[in-house]
Design a protein around this motif. Sequence first.
Motif, PDB file in Angstrom:
ATOM      1  N   PRO A   1       0.932  -1.376  -0.087  1.00  0.00           N
ATOM      2  CA  PRO A   1      -0.080  -0.022  -0.112  1.00  0.00           C
ATOM      3  C   PRO A   1       0.870   1.094  -0.100  1.00  0.00           C
ATOM      4  O   PRO A   1       1.904   1.412   0.511  1.00  0.00           O
ATOM      5  CB  PRO A   1      -0.771  -0.112   1.360  1.00  0.00           C
ATOM      6  CG  PRO A   1       0.332  -0.955   2.288  1.00  0.00           C
ATOM      7  CD  PRO A   1       0.659  -1.846   1.343  1.00  0.00           C
ATOM      8  N   PHE A   2       0.377   2.152  -0.643  1.00  0.00           N
ATOM      9  CA  PHE A   2       0.804   3.644  -0.483  1.00  0.00           C
ATOM     10  C   PHE A   2      -0.096   4.730   0.002  1.00  0.00           C
ATOM     11  O   PHE A   2      -1.379   4.473  -0.012  1.00  0.00           O
ATOM     12  CB  PHE A   2       1.146   3.857  -2.105  1.00  0.00           C
ATOM     13  CG  PHE A   2       2.705   3.492  -2.481  1.00  0.00           C
ATOM     14  CD1 PHE A   2       3.815   3.994  -2.410  1.00  0.00           C
ATOM     15  CD2 PHE A   2       2.742   1.987  -2.984  1.00  0.00           C
ATOM     16  CE1 PHE A   2       4.942   3.501  -2.898  1.00  0.00           C
ATOM     17  CE2 PHE A   2       3.787   1.525  -3.516  1.00  0.00           C
ATOM     18  CZ  PHE A   2       4.989   2.100  -3.502  1.00  0.00           C
ATOM     19  N   ALA A   3       0.518   5.738   0.416  1.00  0.00           N
ATOM     20  CA  ALA A   3      -0.488   6.918   0.711  1.00  0.00           C
ATOM     21  C   ALA A   3      -1.011   7.530  -0.506  1.00  0.00           C
ATOM     22  O   ALA A   3      -0.710   7.632  -1.607  1.00  0.00           O
ATOM     23  CB  ALA A   3       0.531   8.151   1.591  1.00  0.00           C
TER      24      ALA A   3
ATOM     25  N   LEU B   1       5.628   5.205   0.921  1.00  0.00           N
ATOM     26  CA  LEU B   1       4.810   3.854   1.558  1.00  0.00           C
ATOM     27  C   LEU B   1       4.167   4.278   2.684  1.00  0.00           C
ATOM     28  O   LEU B   1       4.653   5.010   3.630  1.00  0.00           O
ATOM     29  CB  LEU B   1       6.005   2.933   1.729  1.00  0.00           C
ATOM     30  CG  LEU B   1       6.835   2.204   0.959  1.00  0.00           C
ATOM     31  CD1 LEU B   1       8.059   1.375   1.368  1.00  0.00           C
ATOM     32  CD2 LEU B   1       5.854   1.291  -0.151  1.00  0.00           C
ATOM     33  N   THR B   2       3.107   3.723   2.802  1.00  0.00           N
ATOM     34  CA  THR B   2       2.302   3.964   4.139  1.00  0.00           C
ATOM     35  C   THR B   2       3.008   3.337   5.453  1.00  0.00           C
ATOM     36  O   THR B   2       3.953   2.512   5.262  1.00  0.00           O
ATOM     37  CB  THR B   2       0.966   3.243   3.990  1.00  0.00           C
ATOM     38  OG1 THR B   2       1.200   1.813   3.941  1.00  0.00           O
ATOM     39  CG2 THR B   2       0.228   3.832   2.732  1.00  0.00           C
ATOM     40  N   PRO B   3       2.593   3.704   6.706  1.00  0.00           N
ATOM     41  CA  PRO B   3       3.405   3.127   7.835  1.00  0.00           C
ATOM     42  C   PRO B   3       3.132   1.675   7.732  1.00  0.00           C
ATOM     43  O   PRO B   3       1.979   0.945   7.720  1.00  0.00           O
ATOM     44  CB  PRO B   3       2.672   3.727   9.123  1.00  0.00           C
ATOM     45  CG  PRO B   3       2.125   4.882   8.263  1.00  0.00           C
ATOM     46  CD  PRO B   3       1.649   4.629   6.796  1.00  0.00           C
TER      47      PRO B   3
ATOM     48  N   ASP C   1       7.965  -2.705   6.154  1.00  0.00           N
ATOM     49  CA  ASP C   1       8.055  -4.091   6.725  1.00  0.00           C
ATOM     50  C   ASP C   1       7.387  -5.114   5.826  1.00  0.00           C
ATOM     51  O   ASP C   1       7.996  -6.282   5.936  1.00  0.00           O
ATOM     52  CB  ASP C   1       7.301  -4.255   8.334  1.00  0.00           C
ATOM     53  CG  ASP C   1       8.065  -3.154   9.324  1.00  0.00           C
ATOM     54  OD1 ASP C   1       9.240  -2.977   8.976  1.00  0.00           O
ATOM     55  OD2 ASP C   1       7.659  -2.635  10.183  1.00  0.00           O
ATOM     56  N   MET C   2       6.243  -4.772   5.388  1.00  0.00           N
ATOM     57  CA  MET C   2       5.590  -5.778   4.365  1.00  0.00           C
ATOM     58  C   MET C   2       6.466  -5.909   3.380  1.00  0.00           C
ATOM     59  O   MET C   2       6.584  -7.193   3.003  1.00  0.00           O
ATOM     60  CB  MET C   2       4.076  -5.105   3.975  1.00  0.00           C
ATOM     61  CG  MET C   2       3.491  -6.211   3.098  1.00  0.00           C
ATOM     62  SD  MET C   2       2.106  -5.425   2.502  1.00  0.00           S
ATOM     63  CE  MET C   2       1.089  -4.902   4.194  1.00  0.00           C
ATOM     64  N   LEU C   3       7.031  -4.700   2.811  1.00  0.00           N
ATOM     65  CA  LEU C   3       7.966  -4.893   1.441  1.00  0.00           C
ATOM     66  C   LEU C   3       9.309  -6.029   1.888  1.00  0.00           C
ATOM     67  O   LEU C   3       9.843  -6.748   1.387  1.00  0.00           O
ATOM     68  CB  LEU C   3       8.574  -3.836   1.136  1.00  0.00           C
ATOM     69  CG  LEU C   3       9.404  -3.693  -0.060  1.00  0.00           C
ATOM     70  CD1 LEU C   3       8.910  -4.702  -1.240  1.00  0.00           C
ATOM     71  CD2 LEU C   3       9.764  -2.416  -0.394  1.00  0.00           C
ATOM     72  N   ALA C   4       9.802  -5.682   3.218  1.00  0.00           N
ATOM     73  CA  ALA C   4      10.967  -6.429   3.696  1.00  0.00           C
ATOM     74  C   ALA C   4      10.707  -7.900   3.749  1.00  0.00           C
ATOM     75  O   ALA C   4      11.383  -8.762   3.331  1.00  0.00           O
ATOM     76  CB  ALA C   4      11.442  -5.895   5.033  1.00  0.00           C
ATOM     77  N   ASP C   5       9.495  -8.155   4.162  1.00  0.00           N
ATOM     78  CA  ASP C   5       9.043  -9.571   4.296  1.00  0.00           C
ATOM     79  C   ASP C   5       8.783 -10.222   2.995  1.00  0.00           C
ATOM     80  O   ASP C   5       9.332 -11.322   2.901  1.00  0.00           O
ATOM     81  CB  ASP C   5       7.680  -9.800   5.069  1.00  0.00           C
ATOM     82  CG  ASP C   5       7.862  -9.315   6.660  1.00  0.00           C
ATOM     83  OD1 ASP C   5       9.037  -9.379   7.194  1.00  0.00           O
ATOM     84  OD2 ASP C   5       6.710  -8.886   7.300  1.00  0.00           O
ATOM     85  N   GLN C   6       8.282  -9.574   1.970  1.00  0.00           N
ATOM     86  CA  GLN C   6       8.405 -10.155   0.539  1.00  0.00           C
ATOM     87  C   GLN C   6       9.723 -10.279  -0.096  1.00  0.00           C
ATOM     88  O   GLN C   6       9.795 -11.395  -0.748  1.00  0.00           O
ATOM     89  CB  GLN C   6       7.388  -9.383  -0.160  1.00  0.00           C
ATOM     90  CG  GLN C   6       5.828  -9.118   0.403  1.00  0.00           C
ATOM     91  CD  GLN C   6       4.860  -8.578  -0.431  1.00  0.00           C
ATOM     92  OE1 GLN C   6       5.362  -8.237  -1.723  1.00  0.00           O
ATOM     93  NE2 GLN C   6       3.761  -8.059  -0.163  1.00  0.00           N
ATOM     94  N   VAL C   7      10.330  -9.260   0.229  1.00  0.00           N
ATOM     95  CA  VAL C   7      11.934  -9.543  -0.288  1.00  0.00           C
ATOM     96  C   VAL C   7      12.475 -10.809   0.337  1.00  0.00           C
ATOM     97  O   VAL C   7      13.394 -11.560  -0.597  1.00  0.00           O
ATOM     98  CB  VAL C   7      12.712  -8.126   0.298  1.00  0.00           C
ATOM     99  CG1 VAL C   7      14.200  -8.388  -0.359  1.00  0.00           C
ATOM    100  CG2 VAL C   7      12.214  -6.903  -0.727  1.00  0.00           C
TER     101      VAL C   7
END
Length: 383
Positions: free
Chosen positions: A278-280, A286-288, A292-298
């Motif tokens: 998600p984005f603002a 990136l939204t708050p 972390d979500m992106l880091a998990d997917q990476v």
Amino acid sequence: TIVGVAIATALMPPLAVVGYGLATAQFQIAAGAFFLYMTNLLAIALSVTVLSRFYGFGERHSPQHNFWQTGLIVGVFVALSIPLGLALRDIAYETRVRDVARDMVLDPFEGREARLSDMDVAFPRRGDHQIELQATVLTNDRVSGAEAALAERLAERFRRTVKVTIDQIQVDDNNNEATARFLQAAESSLGAPLRAQMSQFEALAQERRTERELRSAFPFNLAAADIDAQARSAVFAAAPTTGVTLPAWRSLEEGLTRNYADWTVSVVPPPLALTPIPFAPSEDTLTPGAADMLADQVWALQRWGAGQVEVVAYLPNVLAAQTFDERALGHRRAARIAAVLEEAGLSASIAGEFRRGEFAEREDRIFIRPTPPPAEDEAAPSE
């Protein structure tokens, strides 16, 4: 039956020894085994006779027949008891001689540091009444005439001629320097390699224990596991598990890494659909929580071995798809995510797509889609 057991245990073994003694010309062994065989045979015969009379067998025999039968058994036992008694006397005598000789062998070395290493006593055969004693004594000072003195004392004690041979080996127990050098040499030649080998065995056993502990520490079902104790690496491929998300799998890997700091632990999560990032609104930030979500997917893409991925921005209409470039908001958002992926070592490409229905409402979200490897036919150059 009882008869078969008696024959197998009491008669066959000594009879076999008789045959062995005759075959090897060791007649003394054959004679001793034959006496044992006859003793067992007569004991069995006497037992059968007594039990037969007790149960009433042989009552019709005449008194004369019973007299001769009893006399024959008693006579044979008396005849056999003579050599058996002599053999028992010889055994008792030889045991006594050995015990006394062991107690007296160090008498000539009184007042010196001496100890008995070994001793052997040979007893006379027929026609020879001399006892032969051979001993090895470790002493710090040799004693001349020790053999004659001990032979005289033993002959007086046993009233028989005793031939004594003593091998005196001189040792110096008080030489601490020589002893230290010997121990040091022994330790360097034997002790150190042995300790090194034992250390290797202990390390290997510890690795095996850690390997079992590490395997049991994984709380979910496994599709596969590759644990190399020597390289201290472990890869766990998790089986699909309901309710376990990517953050949970990543946290599990971090926990195992903390608990087993000397190991390289990797957890490969099961195939899961990646949620949109998600984005603002109207922003390319990136939204708050999205970071972390992106880091998990990476992390998941790295564990899956996805070398190439596609960052997809869903567009609101066909015109936006036709004019999709760096000026578009979706492109800027996808570029921001692609930069993170490139920094993590993943090859990322950007794409813009317009889809009707539910996808039209996802304009503010960016999807990461692993790109399947090209087929062999497509990858091969055309001729």
